[in-house]
Design a protein around this motif. Structure first.
Motif, PDB file in Angstrom:
ATOM      1  N   GLN A  60       0.846  -1.182   0.000  1.00  0.00           N
ATOM      2  CA  GLN A  60       0.000   0.000   0.000  1.00  0.00           C
ATOM      3  C   GLN A  60       0.885   1.236   0.000  1.00  0.00           C
ATOM      4  OE1 GLN A  60      -3.179  -0.146   2.859  1.00  0.00           O
ATOM      5  NE2 GLN A  60      -3.415   2.080   2.898  1.00  0.00           N
ATOM      6  N   LEU A  61       0.572   2.223  -0.869  1.00  0.00           N
ATOM      7  CA  LEU A  61       1.449   3.370  -1.053  1.00  0.00           C
ATOM      8  C   LEU A  61       1.058   4.585  -0.232  1.00  0.00           C
ATOM      9  CD1 LEU A  61       2.202   3.214  -4.878  1.00  0.00           C
ATOM     10  CD2 LEU A  61       3.492   2.241  -2.970  1.00  0.00           C
ATOM     11  N   THR A  62      -0.221   4.777   0.034  1.00  0.00           N
ATOM     12  CA  THR A  62      -0.668   5.862   0.909  1.00  0.00           C
ATOM     13  C   THR A  62      -1.804   5.322   1.771  1.00  0.00           C
ATOM     14  OG1 THR A  62      -2.474   6.813  -0.401  1.00  0.00           O
ATOM     15  CG2 THR A  62      -0.231   7.468  -0.991  1.00  0.00           C
ATOM     16  N   CYS A  63      -2.216   6.126   2.741  1.00  0.00           N
ATOM     17  CA  CYS A  63      -3.326   5.714   3.602  1.00  0.00           C
ATOM     18  C   CYS A  63      -4.655   5.728   2.871  1.00  0.00           C
ATOM     19  CB  CYS A  63      -3.412   6.637   4.822  1.00  0.00           C
ATOM     20  SG  CYS A  63      -1.992   6.503   5.926  1.00  0.00           S
ATOM     21  N   SER A  64      -4.709   6.451   1.742  1.00  0.00           N
ATOM     22  CA  SER A  64      -5.981   6.665   1.076  1.00  0.00           C
ATOM     23  C   SER A  64      -6.154   5.870  -0.210  1.00  0.00           C
ATOM     24  CB  SER A  64      -6.149   8.165   0.759  1.00  0.00           C
ATOM     25  OG  SER A  64      -7.313   8.416   0.043  1.00  0.00           O
ATOM     26  N   ILE A  65      -5.076   5.728  -1.005  1.00  0.00           N
ATOM     27  CA  ILE A  65      -5.235   5.199  -2.355  1.00  0.00           C
ATOM     28  C   ILE A  65      -3.914   4.657  -2.860  1.00  0.00           C
ATOM     29  CG2 ILE A  65      -4.875   7.538  -3.262  1.00  0.00           C
ATOM     30  CD1 ILE A  65      -6.585   6.807  -5.680  1.00  0.00           C
ATOM     31  N   GLY A  66      -4.007   3.574  -3.656  1.00  0.00           N
ATOM     32  CA  GLY A  66      -2.860   3.110  -4.410  1.00  0.00           C
ATOM     33  C   GLY A  66      -2.084   1.981  -3.768  1.00  0.00           C
ATOM     34  N   ALA A  67      -1.665   1.011  -4.596  1.00  0.00           N
ATOM     35  CA  ALA A  67      -0.812  -0.081  -4.139  1.00  0.00           C
ATOM     36  C   ALA A  67       0.101  -0.495  -5.282  1.00  0.00           C
ATOM     37  CB  ALA A  67      -1.640  -1.268  -3.672  1.00  0.00           C
ATOM     38  N   GLU A  68       1.344  -0.809  -4.947  1.00  0.00           N
ATOM     39  CA  GLU A  68       2.277  -1.359  -5.922  1.00  0.00           C
ATOM     40  C   GLU A  68       2.265  -2.880  -5.793  1.00  0.00           C
ATOM     41  OE1 GLU A  68       6.912  -1.028  -7.505  1.00  0.00           O
ATOM     42  OE2 GLU A  68       6.184   0.299  -5.910  1.00  0.00           O
TER      43      GLU A  68
ATOM     44  N   GLU B 209     -13.107   9.004  -0.777  1.00  0.00           N
ATOM     45  CA  GLU B 209     -12.658   9.729   0.422  1.00  0.00           C
ATOM     46  C   GLU B 209     -12.996  11.214   0.320  1.00  0.00           C
ATOM     47  OE1 GLU B 209     -10.583   9.691   4.231  1.00  0.00           O
ATOM     48  OE2 GLU B 209     -11.733   8.284   3.001  1.00  0.00           O
ATOM     49  N   ALA B 210     -12.890  11.768  -0.878  1.00  0.00           N
ATOM     50  CA  ALA B 210     -13.233  13.178  -1.063  1.00  0.00           C
ATOM     51  C   ALA B 210     -14.697  13.426  -0.710  1.00  0.00           C
ATOM     52  CB  ALA B 210     -12.954  13.599  -2.503  1.00  0.00           C
ATOM     53  N   TYR B 211     -15.571  12.508  -1.083  1.00  0.00           N
ATOM     54  CA  TYR B 211     -16.979  12.666  -0.706  1.00  0.00           C
ATOM     55  C   TYR B 211     -17.165  12.431   0.796  1.00  0.00           C
ATOM     56  CZ  TYR B 211     -21.889  11.927   0.021  1.00  0.00           C
ATOM     57  OH  TYR B 211     -23.159  12.022   0.540  1.00  0.00           O
ATOM     58  N   ARG B 212     -16.538  11.387   1.332  1.00  0.00           N
ATOM     59  CA  ARG B 212     -16.750  11.017   2.733  1.00  0.00           C
ATOM     60  C   ARG B 212     -16.416  12.159   3.664  1.00  0.00           C
ATOM     61  NH1 ARG B 212     -14.295   9.174   7.227  1.00  0.00           N
ATOM     62  NH2 ARG B 212     -12.197   9.371   6.372  1.00  0.00           N
TER      63      ARG B 212
ATOM     64  N   THR C 228     -23.292  19.541   5.808  1.00  0.00           N
ATOM     65  CA  THR C 228     -24.175  20.521   5.163  1.00  0.00           C
ATOM     66  C   THR C 228     -24.015  20.501   3.644  1.00  0.00           C
ATOM     67  OG1 THR C 228     -22.463  22.199   5.561  1.00  0.00           O
ATOM     68  CG2 THR C 228     -24.282  22.068   7.152  1.00  0.00           C
ATOM     69  N   VAL C 229     -22.785  20.287   3.174  1.00  0.00           N
ATOM     70  CA  VAL C 229     -22.546  20.210   1.733  1.00  0.00           C
ATOM     71  C   VAL C 229     -23.140  18.919   1.177  1.00  0.00           C
ATOM     72  CG1 VAL C 229     -20.787  20.104  -0.073  1.00  0.00           C
ATOM     73  CG2 VAL C 229     -20.487  21.639   1.881  1.00  0.00           C
ATOM     74  N   LYS C 230     -22.961  17.801   1.886  1.00  0.00           N
ATOM     75  CA  LYS C 230     -23.552  16.549   1.435  1.00  0.00           C
ATOM     76  C   LYS C 230     -25.063  16.679   1.276  1.00  0.00           C
ATOM     77  CE  LYS C 230     -20.124  13.377   3.408  1.00  0.00           C
ATOM     78  NZ  LYS C 230     -19.897  12.261   4.360  1.00  0.00           N
TER      79      LYS C 230
ATOM     80  N   HIS D 207     -20.874   3.538  -6.407  1.00  0.00           N
ATOM     81  CA  HIS D 207     -20.004   2.539  -7.030  1.00  0.00           C
ATOM     82  C   HIS D 207     -20.785   1.233  -7.184  1.00  0.00           C
ATOM     83  CE1 HIS D 207     -16.610  -0.047  -7.877  1.00  0.00           C
ATOM     84  NE2 HIS D 207     -15.823   1.028  -7.964  1.00  0.00           N
ATOM     85  N   PRO D 208     -20.883   0.698  -8.396  1.00  0.00           N
ATOM     86  CA  PRO D 208     -21.710  -0.497  -8.595  1.00  0.00           C
ATOM     87  C   PRO D 208     -21.184  -1.748  -7.918  1.00  0.00           C
ATOM     88  CG  PRO D 208     -20.498   0.046 -10.599  1.00  0.00           C
ATOM     89  CD  PRO D 208     -20.291   1.187  -9.656  1.00  0.00           C
ATOM     90  N   ASP D 209     -19.895  -1.806  -7.603  1.00  0.00           N
ATOM     91  CA  ASP D 209     -19.324  -2.992  -6.962  1.00  0.00           C
ATOM     92  C   ASP D 209     -19.358  -2.913  -5.442  1.00  0.00           C
ATOM     93  OD1 ASP D 209     -18.790  -3.830  -9.496  1.00  0.00           O
ATOM     94  OD2 ASP D 209     -16.618  -3.595  -9.374  1.00  0.00           O
ATOM     95  N   THR D 210     -19.222  -1.717  -4.893  1.00  0.00           N
ATOM     96  CA  THR D 210     -19.048  -1.584  -3.445  1.00  0.00           C
ATOM     97  C   THR D 210     -20.191  -0.857  -2.746  1.00  0.00           C
ATOM     98  OG1 THR D 210     -17.903   0.551  -3.602  1.00  0.00           O
ATOM     99  CG2 THR D 210     -16.545  -1.457  -3.805  1.00  0.00           C
ATOM    100  N   GLY D 211     -20.984  -0.102  -3.496  1.00  0.00           N
ATOM    101  CA  GLY D 211     -22.004   0.725  -2.875  1.00  0.00           C
ATOM    102  C   GLY D 211     -21.476   2.036  -2.320  1.00  0.00           C
ATOM    103  N   ASP D 212     -20.176   2.301  -2.456  1.00  0.00           N
ATOM    104  CA  ASP D 212     -19.593   3.557  -1.973  1.00  0.00           C
ATOM    105  C   ASP D 212     -20.180   4.748  -2.727  1.00  0.00           C
ATOM    106  OD1 ASP D 212     -17.871   2.424  -0.107  1.00  0.00           O
ATOM    107  OD2 ASP D 212     -16.247   2.191  -1.554  1.00  0.00           O
ATOM    108  N   GLU D 213     -20.323   5.868  -2.023  1.00  0.00           N
ATOM    109  CA  GLU D 213     -20.714   7.122  -2.659  1.00  0.00           C
ATOM    110  C   GLU D 213     -19.457   7.872  -3.087  1.00  0.00           C
ATOM    111  OE1 GLU D 213     -24.847   8.532  -0.763  1.00  0.00           O
ATOM    112  OE2 GLU D 213     -23.259   8.204   0.726  1.00  0.00           O
ATOM    113  N   ILE D 214     -19.513   8.457  -4.280  1.00  0.00           N
ATOM    114  CA  ILE D 214     -18.343   9.044  -4.928  1.00  0.00           C
ATOM    115  C   ILE D 214     -18.669  10.459  -5.372  1.00  0.00           C
ATOM    116  CG2 ILE D 214     -16.731   8.832  -6.860  1.00  0.00           C
ATOM    117  CD1 ILE D 214     -17.735   5.805  -6.981  1.00  0.00           C
ATOM    118  N   LEU D 215     -17.804  11.404  -5.076  1.00  0.00           N
ATOM    119  CA  LEU D 215     -17.948  12.757  -5.596  1.00  0.00           C
ATOM    120  C   LEU D 215     -17.576  12.717  -7.079  1.00  0.00           C
ATOM    121  CD1 LEU D 215     -18.563  15.716  -5.037  1.00  0.00           C
ATOM    122  CD2 LEU D 215     -16.159  16.015  -4.381  1.00  0.00           C
ATOM    123  N   PHE D 216     -18.554  13.003  -7.949  1.00  0.00           N
ATOM    124  CA  PHE D 216     -18.389  12.692  -9.374  1.00  0.00           C
ATOM    125  C   PHE D 216     -18.519  13.935 -10.251  1.00  0.00           C
ATOM    126  CE2 PHE D 216     -19.582  10.355 -13.349  1.00  0.00           C
ATOM    127  CZ  PHE D 216     -18.457   9.550 -13.425  1.00  0.00           C
TER     128      PHE D 216
END
Length: 295
Positions: A18-26, A145-148, A153-155, A198-207
């Motif tokens: 894992q490369l960061t706490c939020s995103i990415g893996a080598e 994560e950006a949405y979470r 109030t913005v959500k 997200h159709p696979d996970t159900g996560d909400e995404i800022l799009f």
């Protein structure tokens, strides 16, 4: 929608860093040419992709045919309306920034690929053919994560909003009026939810990203007291949402080397191609996978 905590996928075949706490893996211990022809290896790789959102690989000396075969494991490939495909490998786009080409900076914006399509891409497989000695990195952003981490109030305010996305206002800007009209006729603006699932996970995404031109259903009695609430109020809100991709805590940055590869989930990420390397050469080849309609 609030998503329950999911078990992090493990791999019995690949080494995952894992490369960061939020995103990415080598990923190491992986031959993507073999993955392209093995259903079990591919299933393992796909699970890691959905979780980490972008996967990175070094020293993958695969052929163009293997590159296309790997991408086709995810789904049918799309053509690019401006760049076009390699004539011998449909769906493989050459993105060559070389000494023959003038420097271009229009890619210097955080974006999710081709959201001007009714069905934006599922994701992409991008291979580095030639890298500059310094520079030319790419940044990816976790838009789940950006949405979470948006204020509540913005959500609430954006829960049912939709945005218009345009190729005419981006790639078409350099074209003549007649060419822009033809491009728009071929690829009319697409309308998508500001928050997709997200159709696979159900996560909400800022799009929303740099292809988004305006919010199409903001001008209602609930949102507008006076004209200023719409102009510039709606535009200010959209720009605030688009700017979330620039927050470093949501990002991972990758330095390219020849035969390195990135595979990303275009549904849950944005990316930024850093163009700081001119007059050095950067040559990339990308296979984009057709996706589903956001909801």
């Amino acid at each position: 929608m609030t998503t329950a905590t999911r078990t992090r996928p493990t791999s019995s075949t690949f080494q995952v860093e894992q490369l960061t706490c939020s995103i990415g893996a080598e990923i190491t211990g992986c031959d993507l040419g073999e993955v392209a022809s093995d259903a079990d290896l591919f299933a393992e790789l796909r699970a890691l992709l959905v979780h980490h959102k972008v996967l990175f690989f070094r020293d993958q000396n695969i052929t163009r045919a293997q590159h296309v075969a790997l991408a086709q494991r995810f789904g049918p490939l799309e053509d690019h309306p401006v760049v076009g495909s390699d004539p011998d490998h449909p769906g493989l786009v050459r993105i060559y920034k070389d000494l023959v080409s003038p420097p271009e900076h229009y890619e210097n914006a955080y974006h999710c690929d081709a959201t001007w399509r009714e069905n934006p891409p599922f994701g992409c497989v991008l291979r580095c053919v030639e890298a500059p000695p310094v520079g030319g990195d790419t940044i990816w952003v976790n838009m789940v994560e950006a949405y979470r981490r948006l204020p509540a109030t913005v959500k609430d305010k954006i829960a049912n909003l939709r945005a218009r996305h345009s190729i005419e206002a981006s790639f078409g800007a350099r074209m003549s009026a007649e060419q822009r009209a033809a491009l728009h006729a071929r690829y009319p603006d697409a309308e998508h939810p500001v928050v997709r699932t997200h159709p696979d996970t159900g996560d909400e995404i800022l799009f929303v990203n740099s292809f988004a031109t305006h919010l199409v259903n903001y001008h209602t009695a609930d949102n507008i007291r006076f004209g200023i609430d719409y102009a510039p109020g709606a535009a200010n809100l959209l720009q605030y949402l688009i700017s979330q991709a620039s927050i470093p805590e949501y990002q991972v940055r990758w330095r390219w080397t020849p035969n390195s590869i990135a595979i990303w989930d275009n549904r849950s990420t944005q990316h930024y191609a850093v163009q700081d390397y001119w007059p050095a050469v950067r040559k990339m080849e990308r296979a984009g996978i057709i996706g589903d309609r956001p909801f």
